[in-house]
Every structure is written in C-alpha cells, then in structure tokens.
Write a protein that holds these residues in place. Sequence first.
Motif, short mmCIF file in Angstrom:
data_model
loop_
_atom_site.label_atom_id
_atom_site.label_comp_id
_atom_site.label_asym_id
_atom_site.label_seq_id
_atom_site.Cartn_x
_atom_site.Cartn_y
_atom_site.Cartn_z
N TYR A 129 -5.17 12.16 4.77
CA TYR A 129 -6.25 11.24 4.39
C TYR A 129 -6.12 10.85 2.92
O TYR A 129 -6.15 9.68 2.56
N LEU A 130 -5.95 11.87 2.08
CA LEU A 130 -5.83 11.59 0.64
C LEU A 130 -4.56 10.80 0.36
O LEU A 130 -4.54 9.91 -0.50
N ALA A 131 -3.51 11.10 1.08
CA ALA A 131 -2.25 10.36 0.89
C ALA A 131 -2.47 8.88 1.22
O ALA A 131 -2.02 7.99 0.50
N GLU A 132 -3.19 8.62 2.32
CA GLU A 132 -3.41 7.22 2.70
C GLU A 132 -4.37 6.52 1.73
O GLU A 132 -4.24 5.33 1.47
N ASP A 133 -5.32 7.29 1.20
CA ASP A 133 -6.19 6.69 0.16
C ASP A 133 -5.35 6.24 -1.04
O ASP A 133 -5.56 5.14 -1.58
N ALA A 134 -4.41 7.08 -1.43
CA ALA A 134 -3.59 6.76 -2.60
C ALA A 134 -2.67 5.57 -2.36
O ALA A 134 -2.34 4.82 -3.28
N LEU A 135 -2.25 5.39 -1.09
CA LEU A 135 -1.38 4.23 -0.79
C LEU A 135 -2.03 2.92 -1.24
O LEU A 135 -1.35 2.00 -1.69
#
Lengths: 796, 289
Positions: A129-135
């Motif tokens: 989730y956090l990875a996709e937020d950062a994208l």
Amino acid sequence: MSKGDSVQPADLLRPRHVGQPIRRTEDPRLLTGNGEYTADRKPDRVLHVAFRRSEQAHATIVAIDTAQARAAPGVVAVFTAEDVAELYKPIIPVSRMANYYATPIVALATGKVRYVGEAVVAVIAEDRYLAEDALELIEIDYAPLGVVTDPEDAAAADAPLLHDEAGTNVLVAREFKKGDAAADIAAAHTSVRGRFRMTRKAPLAMEPRSYCAEFDGRREAITLYTSSNIPGIVRDALAESLDLPGSRLRVVAPDVGGSFGSKGSLYPEEILLCVAARKLRRSLKWTADRLEDIASSSQSFAETIEAELGFDADGVAVALQADVTGDVGAYSIYPWTCALEPVQVVSFLPGPYKIKSYRGAVRGVATSKPPTGPYRGVGRPISTFVTERLMDMAAKALGIDPLEIRRRNLVRDDEFPYRIASGIIWDRTGFVACLDAAAEAANYAALRQQQAAARAAGRWFGIGLSSYAELTGIGSRIAVAPGMPINTGSETAKIRIDSTGAITATFGVASHGQGLETTLAQVIADDLGARFDDIRVVQGDSDGVPMSTGTYASRSAVLGGGAAKHASVLLREKIKRVASHLLEAAVDDIDVANGFARVAGTDRTVSFKQVAKAVYSDMKTLPVEAREELEASYTYDPINGTTACATHLAAVEIDPASCFVKVLKYVVAEDCGRIINPMIVDGQVHGGVAQGIGAALYEEMIYDDTGQLLSASLVDYVIPSAVEIPHIDVVHIESESAVAGGFRGMGEGGTIGAPAAIANAIADALAPLGIDVFELPVTPERLFRLIEIARSQQQQ
Amino acid sequence: MKPAAFAYCAPTSLDEAVRALQAADGDGKVMAGGQSLMPLLNFRMTRPTMVVDLTKIPDLSFIEQRGDRVAIGALTRHADLEFSALIAERLPVMSAAMPHVAHLAIRNRGTIGGSLSHADPAAELPMLAVFYSATIRAQGPAGRRDIAAEDFFVSALATCLDPDEIVFEIEFPVLETHTGWAFEEVSRRFGDFALACIALSIETRDGAIVDARVAVMGVADTPLRLRDAEQALLGARGDAAAAFGAVVRGCVAPNSDIHVSADYRRALIGALAEKAFTRAWQRAAGGPK
C-alpha cells in the motif's frame, strides 16, 4: 535412442501405472488451498516492490524526480534504471539467425519507454500500500516520440524507430523456400487465397506473475522464488547477469498457477528484484496485479498472413506461398527471441500435407506494445487457421467434401518419415487415423444431414474440420527457437532411495499445472518397480539438477518421462544386484515390482526398505564393494523428437439476432503416442480447446492508435468461462513414437486445432451468404459486419 | 492495485450514517455489498476520505408487500431477490432478471441499494427500477425524500443523490393487470454486463394490447423507459412482433464501445424486442409461464 518398451515376461506380472487414469497427487493440496505459490512466501522482514509503469507508448524519458517518493512513509528505496545500471549486465536474447536484431533486456526502462505498462521506476517499501502511495509522488517528464502500433506501418522506411541501434523496426526477417511456388501456383488448376489475421492475445494465467527474492546475508546468496516455467533458464541468465555462481543463486518455481507461455520468458522484474535485494541486503517481493499482468506479461498471436494455395484438378495441393507479418511488440524476449512466434507460423504452414513447393516469408516487426512471447501452440494456431481455411476454400471451389480433400493431401502411413516443404520432418503418426476417427466419433454423415435440414429451415449451421501436426518433445538436433544458444534438447532425472527406503525423484522440469508429479511418478513406478505412493517427485528447483530448461514446448512427458525411464532402469539394476546378495540368487533371476525384489517364481522377497538398510545402515550384510549408493541419474536427449497430431471437428450454429456462435458439438481425435494418464491427457485437450475457442471467438488485446491498452481488465479482455465452453469428446489414437516410452507431447494441441475448426465451421454455416472467415476472433461485431455486407451484396 | 488510505466507519443507524457523510464534506462514500466500490477503490478511480459501511444498520434488508407495491430494503442482497417467492409472484420480470445479475458470488454480496446508487447503465436493477416506475427513497441531512426512478439516473454512473444522501428503500408498484411479460438480455459471456436488454409487460383485452410497459438498457447512458414503443403497442395483436422490433430500434441511439458498435446494439435490441413480444404475448394468452 532406445526402444525401451519391449514387453518382457516380468512386465506382464507387474502392476502397470502408465496408461491408468490415476488421480493427480498434487490436487489435494492445490484444491484445498494448501498449495504454496510464490505470493505465499513469507521471508524475514520482507519488503514490497511496486512499479511505476509508463503511460506513454513511445517517449524519451527526459527526467525522473523521485525525491518526494523517497521521503514518503514506509519507503526504503526508489530505483530508476540509472540507479541500478552498474549492478548487472543486460541480458541479450541472442540468436545465430541472420537478419535479426537482439534488443537488450534491462531491469527498468532506460532512456526511453517503448510501450504502455513498461516498468520505469521501482519503489521498495514496508508494504505494498505504501509502495503504491509513493508511486504517485514520482514525477516523470516524457518527450513523446512517434508511436507505431500497426506492424505494416512500423515496417515502412520512414516509421519512427523503437530501437535506433537496430536501424529498422523489422527485428527479424526470414524466408523458407522449396521449388518455385509462384510458378506452380500460376500453373495450378485452381488456387485459393486470402489475407488472414489473428489479433493479439494475452495468455492470461490465473496466477499473475510473482517474484520473491530472498536474500541470505550469511552466504551472500539469493534464492529467487518465481512463478516461472523456466526456472533453470532464469537461474543461468541471472547468474551471468549478476555475476553470481549457481551455488549462491538458486531459482525455485514453487506451485505455479498456470503459464500457457506467459511465464516462460525471463522478465525485467526478475532482474530488478534480484539486483535490488542484493543491493539492499533484504528480501523483496512483488506480485503483479491483474492490470499489470495483462499490460506487461508477454502477449502473442499477432499476425497477418497473405497466403495462396494451388491445387491440381484432383484436389491435390501442389504449391503454397505466404507472407507473414508478425507484430512482435517492443522487445525481443529471452531466451526465445521475437522470432519464435512468427517464424513458427511459416515453419508450420504446410502442416500435415504433402505440398510440393513452398515459399514462406516472415518478418517480425517491433511495435509500441508489450513483447510477444510463447503462448500455447506458438505460431501453429495461426498456421493451422490459415492452411485449414485454404483447404476448405479449395474444397468449396473444387466441389470436394472437406473430409475428402484432407484425405487426399495428408501424409499417409506408408510415407513417414516425411519432410514437408518447409523442412520439418514428420515421424510416423496417425494423421489419417485421426481424421477418420474424428469423422466417425462425430458421425460426420449424420451431421451433414442435420446441416441440410437446418439450412432448409433457414438456420445457419456449420461443420468445421481442422487437421494439424506439431513437433513435440524435441531433442538437441532441433532448437525450440531458431538459432538460440541454449540447450533445449535434454532433461535430467535423479532418482534416489534413501536410508529409510523412501524414493525421491528430482527433475528440472517445472510443472505449472500439467500434473507432472503424478505422471512422472507413474513412469517411475513401472520402470523402477516401485509403489506409486512411495515416490515423491521434486521439480522446478535449480538446485535439483545441474542444468535444466523447464517445462514448455510440449516436452516434459517426452524428455522428463524419458529421463525418468532411463534413470529408473539404472536404479532397478542396482536394486537387483543388492537383492541378489540378500536373496542369494542370480541377478537375472531377480524381478523388481511394487517395492519388492523377488526371486522369480518364488516367494523369496526383500523390500526396498530392507535393500536400503543393507546398503546404507547395516555394516555386515553386504561386502563393501556391493554397497552401491541407491541413486541413479540420467540425462535424456531424444535427439530429434516426436510428432503429434490431431483432427478437430466442430459443429456450430449462429444466432442471427446476436451473431453469437454456439458450439453444438466438438470432437478431438488426437495421437499423442502412448498415454501416461488418460485423465490428464483429456484435461490438457479440454483446456487447450477452451483457449483455442477463446482465440477463435472471444479474446483480443486492443490498443488504440496512441498505443493505449483498451482491454486492460477481465471485463474488456473477454476470455471464455466454463459456461461458454461446450462438451468436448476426445478420441485417442495411440501410435507409439520411437522415443523412450513411446510418448509424444500433447500440452498444446488443443489450442492449435480449435481456432481453425471453429473458423471453418462458421464459414460453412454462412456459406449460403457467401461469407468466408479471414480474421479471428470472430466476435459478434465482426460477424454482424460480415453478415450486413453479405446481405447488402445479395440485395444488389 | 491497492486503495489509497481512507477512514472507515460502520454506523448502526441511518441518522448516524448521514452525519458521517456530512462530516466527510463531499468526500465520503457509502459501502454496502462493496461489489462495485471495492474495485473502484483499488483502481484509485475513487478516493474517498471516509467509507461509510451500512451493513451494521439493522432493518434495511427486507422484501415486503405494501398494498399494491413491493418494498425492498436497500441492503437486500441480489440473491435474496433471486430466490424470493414474493418477488417471483408480484414482480415476475425482476425475478427473471436476477439470474443475469453478474455471478453467484457477487449476487450473494451485492445489494439493490448499492446497484441503484452505482447506476451502471448496463446493470439490471436500475433498469428494473425504471421499468416498474419504482420510487427510490433516500435519507439526507434534510430528512427523507422520494425520487422517481426515471429522475434518479442522471447519466452513466451518476444519480441525482446528494453526496450525503443514502438510499434506504425502494418501492416497486406491482403491474397487477399485466398478464404477459418478458425479459430478454444478451451479454458477451454469462454474467457479463448486457450488450442490450429489454423488459416488456402487457395487458390484453379481447385479443389486443390495452396497456404496455417497455424499458431497455445497455443502449444509452441510463436505462430508458420507451413510452413511444408503449404507445405503439396499444391495440396491437399477436402479429406485431416485427413492427415492435422496428419501433424499439427506432427509439434508441446507442454508443459504440470496444465490444460492439452502435449498429450492432441497435439491431440486437430490435431482435430482442421481437423475441420479448412473442414471449409476452404467449404468456398473456395463457401460454407457458
């Protein structure tokens, strides 16, 4: 090459497993949710990877700003191509082919992007989730370049180049020639021709691609768990790219939820995960979501074929010529290259027929779309579609029944081995037997009567045939893909009886749904004389055997099965030698069956467990020199390989209101040699036909002129579900092949035969309107247009 | 494909749910069965700050007769409608339509309030609401209001609901005198959204149609009631199938998409109309139910 299957007296007493519909041993775990897929891996403190993918089809990457993403909550690292460039060597899908340009495979898009969905930046974070937020915080500045989506436009001299270094978008061009096909067609009594097209497909496995790179800091080692059907090839390529020896790079394909070819190539994400795991000294995990999987896994079957077939007055095909344009996508894939699919089309166009002269030209053209790669059938669903359509068109033109025109042209039993005009050699297989068996099983004459009655009532009812042959289980004399520098010709089996008497058989093949744990154990049970339940089959692990390339190209029954047979026989001889000591009988008098060695004709036996104890644990029973380790290894190479063939027959009716095609009857008569497990063979045929029906009626990857993917979900990429698939009757012709065991490969045939059979049935149904089928899939919309045009022409 | 962060609450009364939406100031989203909302969240196509889960609110799942109407609670699952004897008896067109709503697993979770509020132009329940001239009842900060189905659907995936309004029940008038009816839908695969769909019911007297109801979907931005086609049916007899098909074809202006063209859709809806007419006429004549 050994015959290996001559019946000996002892064979008659032994329980036979080969040929039995034994239930799949892998099913209890897979069907109860206890399989272990890559996504199920839970390494210590694993980090999650997400990819920012290109939304541009062809553009220069001017700048990437990752500062905000790096500072986002939970983010551990953000990598662009530049950040990792020094950490690995690009992987080059080389080939000895002339007129071929090998595009390098890199972890992330470098310098420019070439299709929508290409990975540009990797974010590594505490969770997905956090990875996709950062994208979303990454800023990429693109300078758009010209987009090429149509391969014929892309081949033009002034087209924008996807790979400047190649100097052209035509990444590969070849021509096959025998005789003077053009002159023979000009002189022919009748000729038929067409411009055929098969649109792009996604192989679409149920499990999306998934990778987990587990870093072991104690040994500076990586174990890559991968949803791959070629773990050995991935290991060898990554070892070279990362400069890691095989002892520190292990690649494992655990349970894999289907591939159909889409997991049969090396992927940039596999490189990135290993490179980043090594750099961060952490374990990393990534599983594609469905959108990513559709947009970035290898696609397939995108060809246009101009073809013409000439006949003499008796309906004998004399000459064929074809020009094939393949839309191969943005990159050449490893290891098969972008030539795999389109070259296979021209290699197989003459099919199972004795056509004397041939010219087949092919070009594979780069376009701003994902790379194409293997998909069940590879090239042959298209070559069969074209040749079988031409056969039916000729039958109509000459007034010959479609069954009869095939009978006149198929290679007959007394003509094998037969070299067709493209150079492929068919070994003895039941070409005519399959044609006859399909017609008989479907009750062809009665179907024609049914059709006559339906036509009289104004209904659109059609019957379609398709006959094809394929090369399966090919050995080292033939490369799976043209000019490829890896060995696809052999496979290894290692069978061991340990000190508890347990049997472990290790293979490099990598089942991803084929049921090899069952079928290979069936082969071993018979040839080793073991109990089926005692055999554990281990596969898909690069640590298991020194070298393997995996499961693809309908090879594992022939190569894995052949290796299993030979290794079993070697181990059985060891058991016999030990048993001869223990039972005080001559080796030749010992028979091994069902987990026991027995003095023939007596009740004196020893179990495998007793044999193992005598060899390993008991220091007194055997002389030292007789304590042979109970292990055998064999690397089997069928040298040439085997032919497999089938005839498919479909009866369809078209609903004039919806233009939907209903498949009323479907029969497959196939020859896959000696059958190891008829239930598994039927399952393979059913699944293959389902995918072939998908290719014929439903599935289509649609890109617009700007290279945007319009069919990016399972709502818009229409695969048939169980309800859309008809009952399929399968008839088996078991003509044994010349390889060990008499097996032939059969994993792909269903997909090869079905599109042609369905296309022919539709054309037959619409013959009263004068409609021919040149383009697949025949969607309701395409059929609607064809019918509208035909009706307006009839009115004029 | 993971949603962006959002807050979540599961109030136990409608009043509380409305207050939660008000507090979200336009950025709240109501969730019932989650069958449409969850994919939108995962694609990040919708990014609410607050998801208000209605499933803890009691008494919103029911099917009951109220005089000449059938009232259905907003949280009633599709599967409950599919298997309801009351629906089968009083709203036979809805009963026939329910098996076409997506797949079994989705019907077990999806709700009528959710489907109407999502307003997919190719979904069955919005069309049924228009077909039956249902009253959609919603509660907002200003209290409750009744909305006619034809006013409710504004365009594709858009309704006239305010961001802090919640559908809590729907009332369907029973077409008591309509003894003939039909529901015809074609979708690419079993369970897919419709390429085209028609619902028809008729009342006949002395061998002629005296009242008719026609609705279609999949051929416009919203489900449509075709009043011109209803008019055209008045006085029609059993031989009017082809004429009715032509009228329906003329009433619609569908869009093209990657699956089929506008021409295809128009031809298909006409063919389905003919089929529906024949079926409805048979039923009205006391043929097979």
